[in-house]
Motif scaffolding. Structure first.
Motif, PDB file in Angstrom:
ATOM      1  N   ILE A   1     -21.187   4.295 -11.370  1.00 51.25           N
ATOM      2  CA  ILE A   1     -20.985   5.640 -10.797  1.00 51.25           C
ATOM      3  C   ILE A   1     -19.629   5.632 -10.116  1.00 51.25           C
ATOM      4  O   ILE A   1     -19.267   4.673  -9.435  1.00 51.25           O
ATOM      5  CB  ILE A   1     -22.145   6.080  -9.886  1.00 51.25           C
ATOM      6  N   TYR A   2     -18.868   6.670 -10.334  1.00 50.27           N
ATOM      7  CA  TYR A   2     -17.462   6.689  -9.976  1.00 50.27           C
ATOM      8  C   TYR A   2     -17.243   7.155  -8.540  1.00 50.27           C
ATOM      9  O   TYR A   2     -17.910   8.075  -8.063  1.00 50.27           O
ATOM     10  CB  TYR A   2     -16.709   7.589 -10.970  1.00 50.27           C
TER      11      TYR A   2
ATOM     12  N   HIS B   1     -12.287   5.476 -15.991  1.00 45.33           N
ATOM     13  CA  HIS B   1     -13.549   6.226 -16.058  1.00 45.33           C
ATOM     14  C   HIS B   1     -13.800   6.720 -17.485  1.00 45.33           C
ATOM     15  O   HIS B   1     -14.906   6.629 -18.003  1.00 45.33           O
ATOM     16  CB  HIS B   1     -13.515   7.438 -15.131  1.00 45.33           C
TER      17      HIS B   1
ATOM     18  N   TYR C   1     -12.814   5.474 -20.193  1.00 47.07           N
ATOM     19  CA  TYR C   1     -13.134   4.367 -21.098  1.00 47.07           C
ATOM     20  C   TYR C   1     -14.617   4.011 -21.044  1.00 47.07           C
ATOM     21  O   TYR C   1     -15.320   3.988 -22.057  1.00 47.07           O
ATOM     22  CB  TYR C   1     -12.271   3.149 -20.765  1.00 47.07           C
ATOM     23  N   THR C   2     -15.103   3.711 -19.842  1.00 45.57           N
ATOM     24  CA  THR C   2     -16.504   3.289 -19.710  1.00 45.57           C
ATOM     25  C   THR C   2     -17.432   4.389 -20.226  1.00 45.57           C
ATOM     26  O   THR C   2     -18.445   4.114 -20.873  1.00 45.57           O
ATOM     27  CB  THR C   2     -16.840   2.958 -18.248  1.00 45.57           C
TER      28      THR C   2
ATOM     29  N   ASP D   1     -20.396   8.048  -6.977  1.00 47.22           N
ATOM     30  CA  ASP D   1     -20.705   7.193  -5.828  1.00 47.22           C
ATOM     31  C   ASP D   1     -20.010   7.858  -4.638  1.00 47.22           C
ATOM     32  O   ASP D   1     -18.782   7.897  -4.592  1.00 47.22           O
ATOM     33  CB  ASP D   1     -20.107   5.806  -6.153  1.00 47.22           C
TER      34      ASP D   1
ATOM     35  N   TRP E   1     -22.718  -0.214  -1.353  1.00 41.63           N
ATOM     36  CA  TRP E   1     -22.981  -0.866  -2.631  1.00 41.63           C
ATOM     37  C   TRP E   1     -24.477  -0.925  -2.961  1.00 41.63           C
ATOM     38  O   TRP E   1     -24.871  -0.823  -4.116  1.00 41.63           O
ATOM     39  CB  TRP E   1     -22.364  -2.270  -2.660  1.00 41.63           C
TER      40      TRP E   1
ATOM     41  N   ALA F   1     -25.378   2.527  -3.939  1.00 36.57           N
ATOM     42  CA  ALA F   1     -24.813   2.859  -5.253  1.00 36.57           C
ATOM     43  C   ALA F   1     -25.583   2.189  -6.393  1.00 36.57           C
ATOM     44  O   ALA F   1     -25.924   2.833  -7.385  1.00 36.57           O
ATOM     45  CB  ALA F   1     -23.346   2.447  -5.305  1.00 36.57           C
TER      46      ALA F   1
ATOM     47  N   TYR G   1     -29.171   3.478 -10.545  1.00 41.72           N
ATOM     48  CA  TYR G   1     -29.682   3.192 -11.883  1.00 41.72           C
ATOM     49  C   TYR G   1     -31.197   3.346 -11.957  1.00 41.72           C
ATOM     50  O   TYR G   1     -31.733   3.645 -13.019  1.00 41.72           O
ATOM     51  CB  TYR G   1     -29.310   1.759 -12.296  1.00 41.72           C
TER      52      TYR G   1
ATOM     53  N   ILE H   1     -19.869  -2.006 -17.091  1.00 40.92           N
ATOM     54  CA  ILE H   1     -19.067  -1.962 -15.857  1.00 40.92           C
ATOM     55  C   ILE H   1     -17.711  -2.620 -16.118  1.00 40.92           C
ATOM     56  O   ILE H   1     -17.517  -3.267 -17.141  1.00 40.92           O
ATOM     57  CB  ILE H   1     -19.765  -2.731 -14.711  1.00 40.92           C
TER      58      ILE H   1
ATOM     59  N   GLU I   1     -14.228  -6.142 -12.252  1.00 39.14           N
ATOM     60  CA  GLU I   1     -14.053  -6.351 -10.814  1.00 39.14           C
ATOM     61  C   GLU I   1     -15.302  -6.056 -10.006  1.00 39.14           C
ATOM     62  O   GLU I   1     -15.375  -6.386  -8.833  1.00 39.14           O
ATOM     63  CB  GLU I   1     -12.849  -5.543 -10.298  1.00 39.14           C
TER      64      GLU I   1
ATOM     65  N   SER J   1     -12.961  -5.739 -19.636  1.00 37.46           N
ATOM     66  CA  SER J   1     -11.703  -6.028 -18.940  1.00 37.46           C
ATOM     67  C   SER J   1     -10.960  -4.717 -18.695  1.00 37.46           C
ATOM     68  O   SER J   1     -11.563  -3.649 -18.796  1.00 37.46           O
ATOM     69  CB  SER J   1     -10.881  -7.002 -19.773  1.00 37.46           C
TER      70      SER J   1
ATOM     71  N   TRP K   1      -7.718  -1.856 -19.070  1.00 35.01           N
ATOM     72  CA  TRP K   1      -6.587  -1.299 -19.804  1.00 35.01           C
ATOM     73  C   TRP K   1      -5.340  -1.537 -18.966  1.00 35.01           C
ATOM     74  O   TRP K   1      -5.357  -1.279 -17.746  1.00 35.01           O
ATOM     75  CB  TRP K   1      -6.729   0.214 -19.969  1.00 35.01           C
TER      76      TRP K   1
ATOM     77  N   MET L   1      -1.792  -1.108 -14.521  1.00 34.55           N
ATOM     78  CA  MET L   1      -1.670   0.286 -14.075  1.00 34.55           C
ATOM     79  C   MET L   1      -1.938   0.363 -12.588  1.00 34.55           C
ATOM     80  O   MET L   1      -2.879  -0.233 -12.091  1.00 34.55           O
ATOM     81  CB  MET L   1      -2.694   1.155 -14.781  1.00 34.55           C
TER      82      MET L   1
HETATM   83  N1  MSP Z   1     -18.270   3.111  -7.344  1.00 30.60           N
HETATM   84  C1  MSP Z   1     -18.036   1.833  -7.928  1.00 30.60           C
HETATM   85  C2  MSP Z   1     -19.116   1.497  -8.943  1.00 30.60           C
HETATM   86  C3  MSP Z   1     -20.505   1.540  -8.435  1.00 30.60           C
HETATM   87  S1  MSP Z   1     -21.653   1.240  -9.689  1.00 30.60           S
HETATM   88  C4  MSP Z   1     -23.126   1.051  -8.938  1.00 30.60           C
HETATM   89  C5  MSP Z   1     -16.672   1.822  -8.606  1.00 30.60           C
HETATM   90  N2  MSP Z   1     -16.147   2.988  -8.908  1.00 30.60           N
HETATM   91  S2  MSP Z   1     -14.691   3.213  -9.530  1.00 30.60           S
HETATM   92  O1  MSP Z   1     -14.559   4.633  -9.682  1.00 30.60           O
HETATM   93  O2  MSP Z   1     -13.710   2.588  -8.721  1.00 30.60           O
HETATM   94  O3  MSP Z   1     -14.581   2.456 -10.874  1.00 30.60           O
HETATM   95  C6  MSP Z   1     -15.220   2.889 -12.001  1.00 30.60           C
HETATM   96  C7  MSP Z   1     -14.970   2.018 -13.205  1.00 30.60           C
HETATM   97  O4  MSP Z   1     -13.655   2.215 -13.717  1.00 30.60           O
HETATM   98  C8  MSP Z   1     -15.108   0.520 -12.933  1.00 30.60           C
HETATM   99  O5  MSP Z   1     -16.029  -0.019 -13.853  1.00 30.60           O
HETATM  100  C9  MSP Z   1     -13.736  -0.014 -13.199  1.00 30.60           C
HETATM  101  O6  MSP Z   1     -13.779  -1.278 -13.787  1.00 30.60           O
HETATM  102  C10 MSP Z   1     -13.190   1.000 -14.183  1.00 30.60           C
HETATM  103  N3  MSP Z   1     -11.735   0.913 -14.226  1.00 30.60           N
HETATM  104  C11 MSP Z   1     -10.832   1.216 -13.254  1.00 30.60           C
HETATM  105  N4  MSP Z   1      -9.579   0.931 -13.713  1.00 30.60           N
HETATM  106  C12 MSP Z   1      -9.662   0.427 -14.967  1.00 30.60           C
HETATM  107  C13 MSP Z   1      -8.732   0.115 -15.981  1.00 30.60           C
HETATM  108  N5  MSP Z   1      -7.429   0.111 -15.771  1.00 30.60           N
HETATM  109  N6  MSP Z   1      -9.214  -0.200 -17.217  1.00 30.60           N
HETATM  110  C14 MSP Z   1     -10.558  -0.119 -17.521  1.00 30.60           C
HETATM  111  N7  MSP Z   1     -11.442   0.189 -16.595  1.00 30.60           N
HETATM  112  C15 MSP Z   1     -11.072   0.176 -15.253  1.00 30.60           C
HETATM  113  O7  MSP Z   1     -16.163   0.745  -8.837  1.00 30.60           O
END
Ligand code: MSP
Length: 527
Positions: A12-13, A23, A25-26, A51, A228, A231, A235, A263, A266, A294, A296, A303
């Motif tokens: 959750i973002y 975001h 991508y996933t 989140d 956390w 968050a 699920y 996910i 990180e 991994s 991008w 980035m």
């Molecule tokens: N809120 C937490 C997740 C809680 S899940 C119970 C969080 N949010 S986030 O918005 O920061 O990240 C969302 C997703 O985007 C993460 O899985 C993160 O790995 C992904 N990405 C952020 N930057 C990225 C790239 N440059 N490339 C691919 N995915 C990456 O973490």
């Protein structure tokens, strides 16, 4: 074992950020899986959401002079607006500020208290304010007492907190990693987690008293549940597991456990260690796999906001406008960092992949086959059979080739190997092209006595193309539906008949075929 239900989730973002490629991508990875599995007949639930709690959100909101709720509402709306632009077919969007979520988080945390795995204790340690995370003493020293993420100094913090007795799960977790080798994928990530796990687990604080923007601890509201924990529980709360008497649970309980929590790498520790321990404590079955992709990177560089090179929404939009949404999804799904190494997003690479795979392969094959059927058979699919069974031309057993491809594509998707699954389908299209080059129907067409053979070749090409298109639908729904229309095929992927539709002979001879330009050639990288 084959299951008839599937559950897949994105992280959750955080609502302190605007949607970007991470975001997108996933979300796309999960969407391709969800679409494919629904088409394959599974009852799928695909979840995403936002989140919204924690000190970070509180701080960003106060800097903007708005309430955290306002910030959360605005950005959650933005995340929701973006989903259809990416072609996402998520079944729900959960927000952690929704009462359905907060009520269940309290129920679940109370269960943990009742089970004796959450207790009140005193803690002092090194705290990373940006990540809202305590860093163990040895790690803090290694890092020079600086945040590994934003490099700001760690602060010494002391708190009376509720703790989760993570240490009690050491053995069970090691056993889990041992018995379920695929619990964390890819393998390299599993080994990292396992290494850290073997260093030994300490109990973790799961409440805070230094801010208020969160779910209050049941029966002790001056404590807020650590973001956390709140968050991760999304699920299960989306399926009503924290309220077994609810309608949500009656309707959705069946989807648990998930096939995949997808996910980024990180946030693996929380998902691969803390989350399973919580589920064990709650006596809830564990997910089949935590898949940590991994990152991008862009044109060889990480980035970051400071470099200003983030692929943000306006940039994504430019690619979608120039190449089409399906091309964007294809690039995400086939070139993305699902493996253990980062993937480089480059303008040229995007253009090259588009040209090689989509223009020169899928698009070209479709127009070539339709053009020949148009020219030699007035646009009506010719007959293949020779006394009832498919003709074998140039030693090609097309029904068997297609069957193998379908099995391969399906098995790869099951493993969340998107490029393997899609690659199998594109490989089939390449075989069609090679078959055309080998059998040279344009030469046969000059010999009236070989008309049956010519018809059979073109039938086989068209039928194999139809089968490949079914396998490509999950990643490129718009263009594959256009292709079906041009082939006069009425196919509803929601009916879940992928297996039946991919059996050889589905294409009726006599059906009329129209030529179309599926993927227009683009001269230069245009973004
Ligand atoms: N809120 C937490 C997740 C809680 S899940 C119970 C969080 N949010 S986030 O918005 O920061 O990240 C969302 C997703 O985007 C993460 O899985 C993160 O790995 C992904 N990405 C952020 N930057 C990225 C790239 N440059 N490339 C691919 N995915 C990456 O973490």
């Amino acid at each position: 074992m084959a299951r008839d239900v599937s559950y897949i989730t994105t992280p959750i973002y955080y609502v302190n950020d605007k949607p970007h490629i991470g975001h997108a991508y996933t979300t796309t990875v999960c969407d391709v899986y969800a679409r494919f599995m629904r088409f394959a007949g599974r009852d799928v639930f695909f979840l995403t959401g936002t989140d919204e709690h924690g000190v970070r959100i509180e701080k960003v909101a106060s800097a903007q002079g708005i309430t955290p709720q306002q910030l959360a509402d605005d950005n959650a709306a933005e995340f929701q607006r973006v989903l259809p632009l990416l072609g996402s077919t998520n079944d729900d969007f959960i927000r952690t500020t929704e009462p359905r979520h907060t009520r269940q988080v309290q129920n679940l945390v109370q269960k943990l208290v009742d089970a004796g795995v959450v207790y009140l204790g005193e803690f002092e340690g090194w705290y990373d304010e940006g990540q809202e995370e305590y860093i163990p003493q040895n790690k803090a020293k290694e890092l020079g007492y600086k945040s590994p993420v934003n490099h700001k100094p760690l602060v010494r913090a002391k708190e009376s907190n509720y703790y989760f007795r993570l240490s009690a799960f050491q053995e069970k977790l090691e056993k889990l990693f041992d018995e379920q080798q695929d619990f964390v994928r890819p393998q390299a990530r599993r080994n990292e987690v396992l290494g850290r796990l073997r260093e030994g687990l300490a109990d973790v604080p799961i409440s805070r008293t230094n801010f208020t923007w969160g779910v209050p601890m049941p029966n002790d509201p001056k404590h807020v549940i650590y973001v956390w924990i709140d968050a991760l529980m999304n699920y299960v709360t989306a399926l009503g597991l924290g309220e077994p008497d609810s309608d949500a649970f009656a309707q959705r309980g069946k989807y648990w456990p998930p096939d995949y929590h997808v996910i980024g790498k990180e946030i693996l520790w929380f998902h691969a260690v803390i989350w399973p321990a919580i589920l064990m404590a709650l006596d809830v079955p564990l997910p089949r796999c935590i898949y940590a992709h991994s990152f991008w990177i862009r044109e060889g560089q990480k980035m970051s906001k400071s470099l200003g090179n983030f692929i943000d929404l306006p940039t994504i939009q430019k690619y979608v406008d120039a190449y089409g949404l399906d091309a964007w999804r294809y690039y995400m799904a086939t070139q993305g960092p699902l493996g253990a190494t980062d993937a480089d997003f480059s303008d040229k690479h995007f253009h090259d992949i588009y040209t090689t795979d989509l223009v020169n392969t899928v698009g070209n094959c479709a127009s070539r086959v339709a053009a020949m059927i148009g020219k030699y058979f007035d646009g009506a699919v010719p007959a293949e059979t020779d006394g009832g069974s498919p003709r074998r031309i140039a030693d090609h057993d097309w029904p068997a080739i297609c069957q193998r491809t379908v099995a391969e594509s399906r098995a790869a998707m099951d493993k969340l190997d998107l490029s393997g699954s899609i690659g199998a389908a594109v490989g089939l299209v390449r075989k069609i092209d090679a078959f055309i080059n080998l059998t040279e129907p344009y030469k046969l067409a000059k010999d009236e006595s070989r008309r049956d053979e010519l018809g059979a070749i073109l039938y086989q090409c068209c039928e194999a193309l139809r089968i490949a298109s079914l396998l490509l639908w999950a990643v490129m729904p718009e263009r594959m539906e256009q292709l079906w229309t041009s082939m006069n095929q009425s196919i509803d992927p929601r009916a879940g008949k992928l297996q039946a539709l991919t059996s050889w002979g589905g294409l009726q001879s006599g059906a009329s075929i129209q030529k179309l330009a599926l993927f227009p050639r683009m001269e230069k990288p245009s973004v």
